[in-house]
Enzyme design. Structure first.
Site: not given
Ligand code: ATP
Length: 284
Positions: A136, A10
């Site tokens: 989210d 997203k």
């Molecule tokens: P958001 O903006 O929703 O916080 P993001 O894109 O910044 O998400 P993600 O890639 O979702 O961040 O990862 C955030 C944290 O979640 C990381 O520290 C990661 O280790 C953990 N995590 C848990 N499950 C997953 C997954 N399936 N894929 C990626 N990261 C994950």
């Protein structure tokens, strides 16, 4: 039996924080949409009552900290499912990037297990379950384009934005969403984006107005903490993207580009800056 689901990334076309709530969450108003950069989730029935996660990505947890694991556990417990599941995450979305990769994996797991286990859970209920996993996740359950309010779980679906190219670039740093929200002083925000204007631009397919109205109040925090994100934004503007914004809490910056001919210059220019660069379309 096996099922597959795509878990797209997203982007926030806007992210506004209205206030900090008593329960510790922030009251937000965001316009979110999805892009054609997706993880692929494979879910396979297991006769044993267990959840196993694997992934080719070496840098995500594969235990109960994984959001796909949490989604599977939640649906299993809530619907009293006795079978187990093997879940393989083919990660394409960069991690901790502001692209909701983990949330989208969780949402895709809810959708996939609903099919695999023939539970017939309606989408609204899947969204309610998703809200227990992260702010989210409800949006990621149905995708499309929506205004999200509350802590992100109150969704108002809207039309798709005018189709365009989206160039995404993630500098080689990981940003913690909770750290950025923790440092935000909601009462002192200088410039709030106008959700109304973004929605108007989308509904009337006015690409110029959309680009001019992009806004994310978390940029104030992330750009100060991580100057490379500011530089990346400036670089993308110089290279000719029509509208540029940081997604979520960062550090990914995206540029909207209407003319395909401009994309290679922007893509190649950014590759000199960081290795995680993608040129994709909106999922409309
Ligand atoms: P958001 O903006 O929703 O916080 P993001 O894109 O910044 O998400 P993600 O890639 O979702 O961040 O990862 C955030 C944290 O979640 C990381 O520290 C990661 O280790 C953990 N995590 C848990 N499950 C997953 C997954 N399936 N894929 C990626 N990261 C994950």
């Amino acid at each position: 039996m096996k099922v597959f689901e795509k878990a797209p990334a997203k982007i926030n076309l806007s992210l506004d924080v209205l206030r900090k709530r008593e329960d510790g969450y922030h009251e937000v108003e965001m316009v979110m949409t999805m892009v054609d950069l997706a993880d692929r989730i494979e879910m396979q029935e297991l006769p044993r009552d267990t959840i196993i996660i694997s992934s080719q990505a070496g840098y995500i947890p594969l235990d109960e900290k994984n959001l796909a694991f949490q989604a599977a556990k939640l649906i299993k417990d809530r619907y009293d499912v006795k079978q187990g599941v093997y879940i393989h995450l083919d990660k394409k979305i960069p991690v901790a990037a502001g692209l909701a990769g983990g949330s989208s994996d969780a949402a895709a797991t809810l959708r996939g297990l609903n099919r695999l286990w023939k539970l017939n859970i309606p989408a609204e209920e899947l969204q309610r379950l998703g809200a227990e996993l992260g702010s989210d996740v409800p949006f990621c359950v149905t995708g499309g384009t929506a205004v999200a309010r509350g802590r992100g779980e109150k969704l108002e679906p809207i039309d798709s934005p005018p189709q365009c190219w989206v160039v995404l670039a993630k500098p080689p740093i990981n940003v913690s969403t909770s750290e950025i929200y923790g440092k935000l002083r909601a009462a002192a925000i200088q410039h709030h984006p106008s959700t109304e204007r973004i929605v108007e631009a989308i509904v009337h397919k006015r690409f110029d107005l959309l680009c001019a109205s992009l806004g994310n109040v978390l940029e104030e925090v992330t750009l100060d903490l991580y100057p490379e994100v500011r530089q990346l934004k400036e670089c993308m503007i110089r290279l000719g993207a029509d509208g540029v914004l940081m997604s979520g809490s960062g550090p990914t910056v995206f540029g909207l580009v209407s003319k395909e001919a401009k994309v290679p210059r922007i893509y190649n220019g950014l590759r000199g800056f960081c290795k995680d660069v993608y040129a994709v379309r909106l999922l409309t």
